[in-house]
Write a protein that holds these residues in place. Structure first.
Motif, PDB file in Angstrom:
ATOM      1  N   VAL A  48       0.816  -1.233   0.000  1.00 53.79           N
ATOM      2  CA  VAL A  48       0.000   0.000   0.000  1.00 53.79           C
ATOM      3  C   VAL A  48       0.847   1.279   0.000  1.00 53.79           C
ATOM      4  CG1 VAL A  48      -1.891   1.147   1.229  1.00 53.79           C
ATOM      5  CG2 VAL A  48      -1.802  -1.323   1.172  1.00 53.79           C
ATOM      6  N   GLN A  49       2.124   1.171   0.373  1.00 53.29           N
ATOM      7  CA  GLN A  49       2.945   2.386   0.387  1.00 53.29           C
ATOM      8  C   GLN A  49       3.762   2.575  -0.889  1.00 53.29           C
ATOM      9  OE1 GLN A  49       5.156   0.977   3.948  1.00 53.29           O
ATOM     10  NE2 GLN A  49       6.948   1.885   2.979  1.00 53.29           N
ATOM     11  N   VAL A  95       1.986   4.154   4.504  1.00 51.87           N
ATOM     12  CA  VAL A  95       2.849   3.973   5.679  1.00 51.87           C
ATOM     13  C   VAL A  95       2.007   4.063   6.954  1.00 51.87           C
ATOM     14  CG1 VAL A  95       4.682   5.074   7.055  1.00 51.87           C
ATOM     15  CG2 VAL A  95       4.961   4.841   4.573  1.00 51.87           C
ATOM     16  N   ALA A  96       1.144   5.092   7.018  1.00 47.74           N
ATOM     17  CA  ALA A  96       0.345   5.300   8.231  1.00 47.74           C
ATOM     18  C   ALA A  96      -0.587   4.112   8.467  1.00 47.74           C
ATOM     19  CB  ALA A  96      -0.450   6.603   8.109  1.00 47.74           C
ATOM     20  N   ILE A  97      -1.183   3.609   7.385  1.00 42.61           N
ATOM     21  CA  ILE A  97      -2.096   2.473   7.532  1.00 42.61           C
ATOM     22  C   ILE A  97      -1.345   1.247   8.062  1.00 42.61           C
ATOM     23  CG2 ILE A  97      -3.409   0.756   6.182  1.00 42.61           C
ATOM     24  CD1 ILE A  97      -4.700   3.080   4.746  1.00 42.61           C
ATOM     25  N   VAL A  98      -0.203   0.933   7.483  1.00 43.95           N
ATOM     26  CA  VAL A  98       0.488  -0.288   7.933  1.00 43.95           C
ATOM     27  C   VAL A  98       1.024  -0.119   9.354  1.00 43.95           C
ATOM     28  CG1 VAL A  98       2.870   0.028   7.091  1.00 43.95           C
ATOM     29  CG2 VAL A  98       1.818  -2.225   7.052  1.00 43.95           C
ATOM     30  N   GLY A 113       4.336   1.754 -10.753  1.00 44.57           N
ATOM     31  CA  GLY A 113       5.646   1.968 -11.395  1.00 44.57           C
ATOM     32  C   GLY A 113       6.801   2.008 -10.402  1.00 44.57           C
ATOM     33  N   GLU A 114       6.515   1.898  -9.107  1.00 47.04           N
ATOM     34  CA  GLU A 114       7.615   1.848  -8.133  1.00 47.04           C
ATOM     35  C   GLU A 114       8.096   0.404  -7.977  1.00 47.04           C
ATOM     36  OE1 GLU A 114       6.583   5.898  -5.607  1.00 47.04           O
ATOM     37  OE2 GLU A 114       6.545   3.992  -4.552  1.00 47.04           O
ATOM     38  N   ASP A 115       9.034   0.181  -7.023  1.00 51.36           N
ATOM     39  CA  ASP A 115       9.777  -1.076  -7.014  1.00 51.36           C
ATOM     40  C   ASP A 115       9.192  -2.159  -6.100  1.00 51.36           C
ATOM     41  OD1 ASP A 115      10.362   0.470  -4.810  1.00 51.36           O
ATOM     42  OD2 ASP A 115      12.448  -0.149  -4.690  1.00 51.36           O
ATOM     43  N   PHE A 116       7.849  -2.186  -5.920  1.00 59.41           N
ATOM     44  CA  PHE A 116       7.267  -3.187  -5.015  1.00 59.41           C
ATOM     45  C   PHE A 116       7.690  -4.615  -5.399  1.00 59.41           C
ATOM     46  CE2 PHE A 116       3.728  -6.175  -4.109  1.00 59.41           C
ATOM     47  CZ  PHE A 116       3.941  -6.260  -2.746  1.00 59.41           C
ATOM     48  N   ARG A 117       7.606  -4.925  -6.693  1.00 61.21           N
ATOM     49  CA  ARG A 117       7.915  -6.291  -7.121  1.00 61.21           C
ATOM     50  C   ARG A 117       9.397  -6.636  -6.983  1.00 61.21           C
ATOM     51  NH1 ARG A 117       3.592  -8.803  -8.704  1.00 61.21           N
ATOM     52  NH2 ARG A 117       1.882  -7.431  -9.267  1.00 61.21           N
ATOM     53  N   GLN A 118      10.257  -5.668  -7.347  1.00 57.15           N
ATOM     54  CA  GLN A 118      11.711  -5.947  -7.292  1.00 57.15           C
ATOM     55  C   GLN A 118      12.270  -5.875  -5.882  1.00 57.15           C
ATOM     56  OE1 GLN A 118      10.380  -3.374  -9.563  1.00 57.15           O
ATOM     57  NE2 GLN A 118      12.310  -2.478 -10.278  1.00 57.15           N
ATOM     58  N   TYR A 119      11.527  -5.276  -4.944  1.00 58.29           N
ATOM     59  CA  TYR A 119      12.091  -5.021  -3.617  1.00 58.29           C
ATOM     60  C   TYR A 119      12.731  -6.305  -3.083  1.00 58.29           C
ATOM     61  CZ  TYR A 119      12.751  -2.566   0.739  1.00 58.29           C
ATOM     62  OH  TYR A 119      13.335  -1.942   1.820  1.00 58.29           O
ATOM     63  N   PRO A 120      14.018  -6.233  -2.610  1.00 62.66           N
ATOM     64  CA  PRO A 120      14.702  -7.474  -2.221  1.00 62.66           C
ATOM     65  C   PRO A 120      14.044  -8.144  -1.020  1.00 62.66           C
ATOM     66  CG  PRO A 120      16.022  -5.549  -1.610  1.00 62.66           C
ATOM     67  CD  PRO A 120      14.869  -5.040  -2.428  1.00 62.66           C
ATOM     68  N   ARG A 121      13.935  -9.465  -1.076  1.00 64.62           N
ATOM     69  CA  ARG A 121      13.310 -10.239   0.004  1.00 64.62           C
ATOM     70  C   ARG A 121      14.146 -11.485   0.283  1.00 64.62           C
ATOM     71  NH1 ARG A 121       9.284  -7.983  -3.326  1.00 64.62           N
ATOM     72  NH2 ARG A 121       7.278  -7.483  -2.374  1.00 64.62           N
ATOM     73  N   ASP A 122      14.399 -11.796   1.540  1.00 70.20           N
ATOM     74  CA  ASP A 122      15.114 -13.011   1.907  1.00 70.20           C
ATOM     75  C   ASP A 122      14.833 -13.317   3.380  1.00 70.20           C
ATOM     76  OD1 ASP A 122      16.832 -15.081   2.455  1.00 70.20           O
ATOM     77  OD2 ASP A 122      18.510 -14.255   1.305  1.00 70.20           O
ATOM     78  N   LYS A 144      -2.369 -11.388   1.983  1.00 80.02           N
ATOM     79  CA  LYS A 144      -3.808 -11.620   2.205  1.00 80.02           C
ATOM     80  C   LYS A 144      -4.167 -11.634   3.691  1.00 80.02           C
ATOM     81  CE  LYS A 144      -3.530 -16.635   1.300  1.00 80.02           C
ATOM     82  NZ  LYS A 144      -2.058 -16.686   1.249  1.00 80.02           N
ATOM     83  N   GLU A 145      -3.152 -11.857   4.524  1.00 77.65           N
ATOM     84  CA  GLU A 145      -3.382 -11.786   5.970  1.00 77.65           C
ATOM     85  C   GLU A 145      -3.512 -10.310   6.409  1.00 77.65           C
ATOM     86  OE1 GLU A 145      -3.976 -14.108   8.039  1.00 77.65           O
ATOM     87  OE2 GLU A 145      -3.608 -13.242  10.022  1.00 77.65           O
ATOM     88  N   MET A 146      -2.631  -9.478   5.873  1.00 80.72           N
ATOM     89  CA  MET A 146      -2.656  -8.049   6.251  1.00 80.72           C
ATOM     90  C   MET A 146      -3.816  -7.315   5.592  1.00 80.72           C
ATOM     91  SD  MET A 146      -0.485  -7.069   8.468  1.00 80.72           S
ATOM     92  CE  MET A 146       0.224  -5.437   8.389  1.00 80.72           C
ATOM     93  N   TYR A 147      -4.070  -7.633   4.327  1.00 81.43           N
ATOM     94  CA  TYR A 147      -5.114  -6.914   3.586  1.00 81.43           C
ATOM     95  C   TYR A 147      -6.051  -7.905   2.893  1.00 81.43           C
ATOM     96  CZ  TYR A 147      -1.800  -3.009   4.103  1.00 81.43           C
ATOM     97  OH  TYR A 147      -0.954  -2.061   4.610  1.00 81.43           O
ATOM     98  N   PRO A 148      -6.983  -8.505   3.656  1.00 81.08           N
ATOM     99  CA  PRO A 148      -7.960  -9.388   3.004  1.00 81.08           C
ATOM    100  C   PRO A 148      -8.728  -8.625   1.927  1.00 81.08           C
ATOM    101  CG  PRO A 148      -8.234  -9.381   5.410  1.00 81.08           C
ATOM    102  CD  PRO A 148      -7.223  -8.349   5.093  1.00 81.08           C
ATOM    103  N   GLU A 149      -8.877  -7.324   2.146  1.00 82.91           N
ATOM    104  CA  GLU A 149      -9.454  -6.434   1.129  1.00 82.91           C
ATOM    105  C   GLU A 149      -8.560  -5.209   1.064  1.00 82.91           C
ATOM    106  OE1 GLU A 149     -13.843  -5.576   0.937  1.00 82.91           O
ATOM    107  OE2 GLU A 149     -13.652  -6.440   2.934  1.00 82.91           O
ATOM    108  N   PRO A 150      -8.473  -4.553  -0.089  1.00 87.13           N
ATOM    109  CA  PRO A 150      -7.663  -3.334  -0.126  1.00 87.13           C
ATOM    110  C   PRO A 150      -8.246  -2.302   0.852  1.00 87.13           C
ATOM    111  CG  PRO A 150      -8.332  -4.006  -2.343  1.00 87.13           C
ATOM    112  CD  PRO A 150      -9.084  -4.871  -1.387  1.00 87.13           C
ATOM    113  N   PRO A 151      -7.392  -1.659   1.658  1.00 87.43           N
ATOM    114  CA  PRO A 151      -7.925  -0.699   2.623  1.00 87.43           C
ATOM    115  C   PRO A 151      -8.433   0.554   1.909  1.00 87.43           C
ATOM    116  CG  PRO A 151      -5.525  -0.650   2.640  1.00 87.43           C
ATOM    117  CD  PRO A 151      -5.926  -1.726   1.688  1.00 87.43           C
ATOM    118  N   ILE A 152      -9.562   1.080   2.367  1.00 80.38           N
ATOM    119  CA  ILE A 152     -10.074   2.316   1.741  1.00 80.38           C
ATOM    120  C   ILE A 152      -9.994   3.513   2.698  1.00 80.38           C
ATOM    121  CG2 ILE A 152     -11.524   1.298  -0.061  1.00 80.38           C
ATOM    122  CD1 ILE A 152     -13.860   1.380   1.796  1.00 80.38           C
ATOM    123  N   THR A 153      -9.637   3.251   3.934  1.00 78.46           N
ATOM    124  CA  THR A 153      -9.414   4.343   4.889  1.00 78.46           C
ATOM    125  C   THR A 153      -8.252   5.195   4.387  1.00 78.46           C
ATOM    126  OG1 THR A 153     -10.138   2.939   6.687  1.00 78.46           O
ATOM    127  CG2 THR A 153      -8.780   4.823   7.302  1.00 78.46           C
TER     128      THR A 153
END
Ligand code: AMP
Length: 287
Positions: free
Chosen positions: A63-64, A131-134, A68-77, A99-108
């Motif tokens: 959500v943050q 950022v504020a939501i998470v 076009g930003e790097d969500f997919r490439q962001y390094p994970r390990d 899906k645990e954090m956002y069962p539905e996209p937040p609209i707040t």
């Protein structure tokens, strides 16, 4: 190994039991997006010193990120991160699935006019809402007594401090100074995107802070002059493609007409295709 939780219900239950058992067990919390480095580890060490129990969250929050930003490439390990958490002595890690954090996209929507709509907020619309939501969700899940945030993301720190104040959230926000590599580059998970040549050019950021510091020490107080000197210096370096902003503010992010000790230089720029942010407290000693 730290205890690994993937479900909200499970970590909530665990923390509740922990607090019921011990009279005054304090819980320290370090929210991260993982791919841990020395900056993150420093936050964890601070938490270990001040609390009986330390929880780290590892979650790349979709959500943050903007389109076009790097969500997919962001390094994970996660394996590597868990091993680092163990080295520091972290007690529990919360690493949920999307899906645990956002069962539905937040609209707040969460906005702090004058704070979330400037600097990073201007260049990454919606970023601080995410950022504020998470952060609020994670606070509600972990219910920490203290939470640790790096000054590396200075505006984020100010946003979280304000949220906690405005909404009377029962958590103490503890700021932690920026951890830098030996050559001054701020530790960041995104530094892995840099080629060796770009990595070399990225040291210009820290050098530009030292240049600004020198101008200040020689009596210069005009923010425009100092900002222009920083921009010119940065853009002289190969691979520094674009400077999104260079700003000088007071320590609460209010614009300033006359630079004084304790003010902050904040900047964002592209080195190659990698967007980096950093900031510097005027009067801060060099490393
Ligand atoms: P991130 O994983 O990038 O979302 O960062 C998680 C937390 O670590 C945030 O509070 C950041 O401000 C903090 N952090 C990131 N890099 C550094 C650094 N170089 N020094 C200190 N704190 C940092």
């Amino acid at each position: 190994m730290p205890r690994l939780f993937k479900k909200i219900k499970e970590i909530r239950g665990f923390i509740r039991d922990l607090k019921c058992k011990g009279n005054s067990i304090s819980v320290g919390f370090v929210p991260t997006m993982g791919y841990l480095h020395e900056g993150h580890l420093e936050l964890m060490r601070r938490s270990k010193i001040q609390n009986e129990f330390t929880v780290v969250s590892i979650y790349v929050n979709p959500v943050q990120f903007g389109p076009g930003e790097d969500f997919r490439q962001y390094p994970r390990d996660l394996e590597r991160d868990l091993a680092l958490c163990e080295e520091v002595g972290v007690d529990a890690v919360f690493a949920p699935e999307d899906k645990e954090m956002y069962p539905e996209p937040p609209i707040t929507k969460i906005e702090i006019p004058g704070l979330t709509d400037r600097l990073e907020g201007l260049h990454r619309p919606g970023h601080f809402n995410g950022v504020a939501i998470v952060v609020l969700k994670l606070f509600n899940i972990v219910q920490p007594d203290r939470a640790y945030f790096g000054e590396k993301d200075y505006q984020q720190l100010k946003v979280v401090e304000r949220l906690v104040k405005d909404l009377s959230i029962p958590v103490e926000i503890v700021p932690v100074p920026t951890v830098r590599e030996k050559d001054g580059l701020a530790c960041s998970s995104r530094n892995v995107y840099l080629s060796p040549e770009e990595r070399q050019s990225a040291t210009a950021i820290y050098k530009s802070f030292l240049l600004a510091q020198k101008l200040f020490q020689s009596g210069n107080r005009d923010p425009e002059v100092i900002k222009d000197a920083i921009k010119d210096f940065l853009l002289k370096h190969p691979h520094v493609r674009k400077v999104d902003y260079v700003e000088i503010t007071d320590d609460n992010l209010n614009p300033t007409d006359e630079v004084k000790e304790g003010d902050r230089i904040l900047l964002a720029l592209y080195v190659g295709n990698t967007r980096l942010i950093d900031n510097w407290r005027i009067g801060h000693e060099a490393i």
